[in-house]
Design a protein around this motif. Structure first.
Motif, mmCIF file in Angstrom:
data_model
loop_
_atom_site.group_PDB
_atom_site.id
_atom_site.type_symbol
_atom_site.label_atom_id
_atom_site.label_comp_id
_atom_site.label_asym_id
_atom_site.label_seq_id
_atom_site.Cartn_x
_atom_site.Cartn_y
_atom_site.Cartn_z
ATOM 1 N N ASP A 87 36.215 42.069 46.778
ATOM 2 C CA ASP A 87 37.191 42.038 45.690
ATOM 3 C C ASP A 87 37.935 43.367 45.540
ATOM 4 O O ASP A 87 38.541 43.637 44.502
ATOM 5 N N GLY A 134 42.508 37.335 48.525
ATOM 6 C CA GLY A 134 42.082 36.467 47.440
ATOM 7 C C GLY A 134 40.671 35.948 47.615
ATOM 8 O O GLY A 134 39.909 36.395 48.478
ATOM 9 N N GLN A 167 36.520 32.928 41.413
ATOM 10 C CA GLN A 167 37.848 33.097 42.009
ATOM 11 C C GLN A 167 38.733 33.955 41.110
ATOM 12 O O GLN A 167 39.417 34.874 41.588
ATOM 13 N N ASN A 188 40.219 37.631 42.143
ATOM 14 C CA ASN A 188 41.665 37.779 42.261
ATOM 15 C C ASN A 188 42.205 38.832 41.291
ATOM 16 O O ASN A 188 43.148 39.562 41.615
ATOM 17 N N MET A 234 49.289 36.156 47.751
ATOM 18 C CA MET A 234 47.919 35.676 47.559
ATOM 19 C C MET A 234 47.731 34.340 48.270
ATOM 20 O O MET A 234 48.644 33.516 48.350
ATOM 21 N N THR A 250 42.300 30.946 37.677
ATOM 22 C CA THR A 250 42.981 32.086 38.307
ATOM 23 C C THR A 250 44.489 32.045 38.136
ATOM 24 O O THR A 250 45.153 33.074 38.280
ATOM 25 N N VAL A 267 46.795 35.424 37.780
ATOM 26 C CA VAL A 267 47.970 35.761 38.591
ATOM 27 C C VAL A 267 49.183 35.955 37.691
ATOM 28 O O VAL A 267 49.956 36.909 37.851
#
Length: 320
Positions: free
Chosen positions: A192, A215, A236, A240, A259, A310, A314
């Motif tokens: 990560d 990602g 996730q 991210n 991504m 996620t 984003v």
């Protein structure tokens, strides 16, 4: 290197200045997503949900999509442009003569669409450095073809820089073999935190770079680090968030990220009509948080375009 083209109503400049991609004299930060929309019960890309997808992308602050094969449809490109989104067009090496590098027909596509306002970059290949077996066992054959293809684009289109999606950090052989590559994309899976790659790139090259893939997926093969086994959107979202934070903390070196990916791909493992665990990708042990790329669980939306956890991560990172 300065590249530009005359749009119908204004001069749109796309150029390289130091480590930056410049659009209309402003540094362009790629707030992107990899986009290969394959419907359930199929293994072929389809743009049947394009209008809905673009609306979701605009909501999330996405300004760039990266596609793995050319979009030979003026209406699709027009709709992407109307949404205010640009495209990184990817060309494969051998696609049976369909705008590929091996046959040389990729240049027909370049000449057909080089004046389209949606185009940001031309991208040659995706992680081919992991596959010397595709090039008679010698990766130098790929680098030679890559550099020649980039040169051919430069001769035909003075308007757009050329990039490639390299698997991980390019080595000295890759860089020295491909001086015609203007921007280096890198598919990077370092758990990560990809932070180290930016310093590594700074020491290697003064050219622009971006993360062409990064990602995490929304399935945990095992229970680990506090994330339970099974479908796990929190894993996730957390990974991210940290990856995007790293990218945006290093914009002095990086031009951004696309991504991986927009929608889940049910075609990648098992039955195309169901979402299956499994799948494989090169150099994927760095996938957070289980070291396993469950290939059908990478979307920021699911196959029905329902937002995953996620998506909002984003959106926050791209619109902040």
């Amino acid at each position: 290197v300065v590249v530009s083209y005359m749009a119908p109503e204004e001069l749109l400049e796309v150029k390289i200045s130091g480590r930056n991609i410049m659009v209309n004299n402003d540094p362009y930060t790629i707030k992107g997503i990899c986009y290969h929309p394959v419907p359930r019960d199929s293994d072929k890309r389809s743009f049947e949900n394009l209008t809905q997808d673009l609306a979701l992308m605009v909501e999330a602050g996405i300004n760039t999509i990266r596609v793995y094969e050319p979009i030979d449809d003026q209406k699709v490109l027009d709709e992407i442009d109307a949404a205010g989104i640009k495209v990184i067009i990817g060309f494969g090496y051998n696609q049976d003569g369909n705008f590929d590098i091996y046959s040389g027909t990729f240049i027909d596509y370049v000449n057909k669409y080089k004046d389209h306002e949606a185009i940001l970059l031309w991208e040659l290949g995706n992680e081919y450095n992991y596959h010397p077996e595709w090039f008679d066992g010698d990766i130098k054959n790929w680098y030679r073809a890559l550099n020649l293809a980039a040169d051919m684009i430069h001769q035909n289109d003075a308007s757009h820089p050329v990039t490639t999606a390299h698997g991980e950090l390019p080595d000295v052989l890759a860089l020295s073999s491909c001086p015609n590559i203007d921007v280096w994309g890198m598919n990077v899976y370092r758990w990560d935190d990809p932070t180290e790659i930016f310093a590594q790139w700074k020491d290697l090259s003064s050219k622009p770079m971006y993360l062409s893939e990064a990602g995490g997926d929304s399935y945990m093969t095992i229970t680990k680090d506090g994330y339970h086994q099974g479908v796990n959107e929190k894993a996730q979202a957390d990974s991210n968030s940290k990856i995007l934070e790293s990218v945006f903390n290093n914009l002095d070196i990086s031009s951004g990220v696309t991504m991986f990916s927009f929608t889940d791909g049910w075609w990648k493992a098992g039955n195309n009509g169901s979402q299956d665990v499994g799948g494989w990708a090169p150099n994927s042990t760095g996938v957070p948080y289980d070291g396993t790329p469950n290939e059908e669980f990478w979307g920021i939306v699911d196959i029905d375009r329902n937002k995953k956890t996620t998506f909002d991560i984003v959106k926050i990172k791209y619109t902040d």
